[in-house]
Design an enzyme around this catalytic site. Sequence first.
Site, PDB file in Angstrom:
ATOM      1  N   CYS A  69      -5.432  -1.549  -4.608  1.00 20.34           N
ATOM      2  CA  CYS A  69      -5.263  -0.048  -5.348  1.00 20.34           C
ATOM      3  C   CYS A  69      -6.316   0.562  -5.199  1.00 20.34           C
ATOM      4  O   CYS A  69      -6.618   1.792  -5.015  1.00 20.34           O
ATOM      5  CB  CYS A  69      -4.428  -0.113  -6.588  1.00 20.34           C
ATOM      6  SG  CYS A  69      -2.757  -0.760  -6.395  1.00 20.34           S
ATOM      7  N   HIS A  82       2.437  -0.709  -4.894  1.00 22.68           N
ATOM      8  CA  HIS A  82       2.006  -0.518  -6.196  1.00 22.68           C
ATOM      9  C   HIS A  82       1.913   0.919  -6.501  1.00 22.68           C
ATOM     10  O   HIS A  82       1.694   1.788  -5.680  1.00 22.68           O
ATOM     11  CB  HIS A  82       0.624  -1.207  -6.368  1.00 22.68           C
ATOM     12  CG  HIS A  82       0.500  -2.681  -6.371  1.00 22.68           C
ATOM     13  ND1 HIS A  82      -0.738  -3.097  -6.962  1.00 22.68           N
ATOM     14  CD2 HIS A  82       1.467  -3.449  -6.190  1.00 22.68           C
ATOM     15  CE1 HIS A  82      -0.496  -4.602  -6.945  1.00 22.68           C
ATOM     16  NE2 HIS A  82       0.780  -4.848  -6.370  1.00 22.68           N
ATOM     17  N   CYS A 139      -5.970  -2.989  -9.117  1.00 21.55           N
ATOM     18  CA  CYS A 139      -6.279  -4.289  -8.516  1.00 21.55           C
ATOM     19  C   CYS A 139      -7.264  -4.029  -7.377  1.00 21.55           C
ATOM     20  O   CYS A 139      -7.237  -2.750  -6.814  1.00 21.55           O
ATOM     21  CB  CYS A 139      -4.860  -4.961  -7.977  1.00 21.55           C
ATOM     22  SG  CYS A 139      -3.992  -4.175  -6.604  1.00 21.55           S
ATOM     23  N   GLU A 187      -0.286   2.828  -7.580  1.00 23.27           N
ATOM     24  CA  GLU A 187      -1.551   3.666  -7.335  1.00 23.27           C
ATOM     25  C   GLU A 187      -1.690   3.910  -5.922  1.00 23.27           C
ATOM     26  O   GLU A 187      -1.925   4.917  -5.421  1.00 23.27           O
ATOM     27  CB  GLU A 187      -2.743   2.825  -7.811  1.00 23.27           C
ATOM     28  CG  GLU A 187      -3.043   2.634  -9.132  1.00 23.27           C
ATOM     29  CD  GLU A 187      -2.424   1.377  -9.602  1.00 23.27           C
ATOM     30  OE1 GLU A 187      -2.853   0.804 -10.586  1.00 23.27           O
ATOM     31  OE2 GLU A 187      -1.394   0.641  -9.018  1.00 23.27           O
TER      32      GLU A 187
END
Length: 151
Positions: free
Chosen positions: A86, A54, A83, A56
């Site tokens: 992250c 991801h 999420c 992040e």
Amino acid sequence: MSRDEALMARALELARGAQRAGEPPFGALVAAPDGTVVAEATDEVNAQRDFTWHAEVGAVRRACAAAGPDLTGYTLYTTVEPCPMCFTAAWLARVSRVIFGCTMQEVTAATGGAQRELAVPARWMNENSGAPVDLVGGVLADRCLALFSPS
């Protein structure tokens, strides 16, 4: 335009680039206390063949590589609410602020559930973390959400 809006605009540029490359349209960056960008990343789940890649997490990893594992005073900017994975990466690195655009709930609604994420709001994680960060949502939210609209 405020600093937060300017840095979110940069995260949006990253997300658009990811989308053009065939990745989910997520962009993130980490800025030092003076606003200097120290790391940028996008989702690379397709290129890396790894659903944990991801934006992040990538931005936090790169920021730690550049500045060390303690990011106290730094800010994570992300186009979509982080999420659980992250948020945890940012929290463990001691990021002081997390600024996001639209919510994951909005993205889920806009994509009819095609963008799959755990429905755990960042605000809930933050409140229950024991050491909350400064969490601000809604920065350029409409522009961030537009990335998920059919063209």
